[in-house]
Design an enzyme around this catalytic site. Structure first.
Site, short mmCIF file in Angstrom:
data_model
loop_
_atom_site.label_atom_id
_atom_site.label_comp_id
_atom_site.label_asym_id
_atom_site.label_seq_id
_atom_site.Cartn_x
_atom_site.Cartn_y
_atom_site.Cartn_z
N GLY A 1 0.77 -1.24 0.00
CA GLY A 1 0.00 0.00 0.00
C GLY A 1 0.80 1.29 0.00
N PRO B 1 4.90 -4.91 -0.35
CA PRO B 1 4.84 -3.78 -1.27
C PRO B 1 4.83 -4.22 -2.72
CG PRO B 1 7.09 -4.08 -0.50
CD PRO B 1 6.24 -5.10 0.22
N GLY B 2 4.03 -3.57 -3.53
CA GLY B 2 4.03 -3.82 -4.97
C GLY B 2 4.42 -2.55 -5.68
N ARG C 1 -5.48 2.08 -16.08
CA ARG C 1 -5.68 2.84 -14.84
C ARG C 1 -6.42 4.17 -15.05
NH1 ARG C 1 -2.45 4.51 -11.60
NH2 ARG C 1 -3.44 3.70 -9.74
N CYS D 1 -12.39 1.54 -29.47
CA CYS D 1 -13.74 2.06 -29.72
C CYS D 1 -14.53 2.24 -28.43
CB CYS D 1 -14.48 1.13 -30.67
SG CYS D 1 -13.59 0.95 -32.20
N GLU D 2 -14.09 3.12 -27.59
CA GLU D 2 -14.75 3.42 -26.32
C GLU D 2 -14.43 4.88 -25.99
OE1 GLU D 2 -16.19 1.21 -23.95
OE2 GLU D 2 -15.64 -0.70 -24.86
#
Ligand code: LLP
Length: 413
Positions: free
Chosen positions: A239, A275-276, A313, A342-343
């Site tokens: 985190g 931790p990442g 993200r 296509c969004e």
């Protein structure tokens, strides 16, 4: 050393020009700096040296074999959430006795795999899961070690989708229930209670909620330590936040250490952490190329070959990622950086001052080392990007771009 800097007007990763990598490997392209990963790992372990934490890098953040191997070399353990991640970690040479297995929905097959590999412990999210692990361990004639995940009900003050330690979230057990859950599980066959686990959320920029959580669980830890000789670990999860925006103040490891060390020492337990993003978030960029600059009456759109399929993200969390021109430029334009998907939700940056990109220019999306490639998809039948690692002046391909053949290789007609 700063990882991504301009040298003679050209953006480099360590000492390698991104333009050279784009030319050799094409775009979109993920580029990761191994020296950055080493620096972050060492910075964290040095700051917490007094409690010699077992750093179990969170594989979900970036699971490329080259990244995992670098961390194996540093002595890291791993936090996994699936059989697939266990496979990846072991393939990278991980020591199973440094692996912890989290997640609310582990299947019997995944549990068997991890028990057979003799991982350090499972972090357990519910009583029925403890029962399931006991049954599987008994069937396999092995002992499984577990640490219940406690939900300390603290507000990590982060995005609601990545906050996990509040009472309303699906994760963990409330404090009141955890002691009984431990007693129940300790009486089950083939189970040992190794400790307690918590993970209160991701991208925390203030270390205080970590300590609030530790203080909340301290009495319970003391009680469990007294009653159960196998109770050895407090796993404080991951985190730790990083800098995404110029005005972000990320948690300096020294400040994190100052905040949590008194409580950790008081607990007198072995410390594990997961931790990442802190390790890999700022080790990586996504490099792309501008396809068109489109002037609509309302605003300008820079259309690039980087899309939500490569980095989701911004679309998913409205996350901010800094965008830089690979060839240094002074001017700016205001608009959106969008991809070809296509969004309407396919954007990397919205209503921002961007470098004054021209058709054919290269761009770099920063802070893309964590939750970037791992969340990429083949939507619109877009091949996922290639990945490259750099280290000082050297570089190499770490994963080939998907081919068109890859897109249909599992399909049957
Ligand atoms: N441990 C557990 C049990 C976790 O659930 C997570 C992340 C970590 C450790 C690592 O957290 P970190 O140190 O990286 O914050 N996709 C989202 C983030 C989801 C995080 C899920 N759990 C994003 O792109 O922001």
């Amino acid at each position: 050393m700063d990882t991504f800097t301009y040298i003679d007007g050209q953006l480099h990763a360590d000492k390698v020009p991104l333009s050279k990598l784009a030319e050799e490997f094409g775009t979109p392209l993920y580029v990761y700096s191994l020296s950055h990963i080493r620096d972050r790992y060492r910075e964290l372990t040095a700051a917490l040296e007094e409690v010699s934490p077992l750093v179990c890098y969170s594989v979900k953040a970036n699971s490329n074999q080259s990244v995992l191997r670098e961390l194996v070399g540093l002595g890291a353990g791993f936090d996994i959430v699936s059989g697939g991640e266990l496979f990846r970690a072991l393939k990278a040479g991980a020591d199973a006795s440094k692996i912890v297995f989290a997640g609310v929905g582990k299947t019997a097959d995944e549990i068997d795999y991890a028990i057979n590999e003799e991982i350090l412990f499972f972090t357990v999210e519910s009583e029925p899961e403890a029962v399931r692990i006991s049954e599987r361990a008994k069937a396999l004639g092995k002992t499984a070690r577990i640490a219940f995940r406690i939900n300390p009900d603290v507000d990590p003050k982060t995005h609601k989708y990545i906050s996990t330690g509040k009472a309303e979230n699906k994760f963990g057990l409330d404090i009141e229930r955890t002691f009984e859950a431990c007693e129940m599980a300790a009486a089950l066959p083939n189970i040992e209670i190794s400790g307690l686990h918590m993970h209160i959320g991701s991208q925390l920029l203030d270390p205080q909620p970590f300590d609030d959580a530790l203080q909340k669980v301290a009495p319970l830890c003391a009680k469990l330590k007294e009653e159960m000789p196998s109770f050895q670990y407090i796993d404080i999860g991951g985190g730790l936040g990083i800098k995404y925006q110029p005005d972000h103040q990320p948690i300096a490891p020294s400040k994190f250490a100052d905040t949590v060390l008194p409580s950790l020492k008081e607990l007198g337990l072995k410390v594990a952490m997961e931790p990442g993003r802190f390790i890999v978030g700022n080790c990586g960029v996504l490099v792309g190329r501008v396809l068109y600059v489109k002037d609509n009456p309302m605003k300008q759109f820079v259309v690039a070959d980087t899309a939500m399929t490569d980095l989701i993200r911004p679309s998913l969390y409205e996350a901010y990622h800094e965008v830089m021109a690979v060839k240094e430029t002074e001017g700016t334009i205001r608009g959106d950086l969008v991809g070809p998907v296509c969004e309407s939700g396919d954007f990397i940056a919205k209503d921002r001052d961007l470098p004054d990109f021209k058709q054919g220019d290269l761009l770099a999306v920063l802070s893309a080392g964590a939750y970037g490639f791992v969340m990429a998809s083949n939507y619109n039948s877009r091949p996922r990007p290639a990945e490259v690692v750099v280290d000082g002046e050297s570089y190499r391909l770490a994963r080939e771009r998907d081919s068109f053949e890859d897109l249909i290789s599992r399909e049957k007609v």
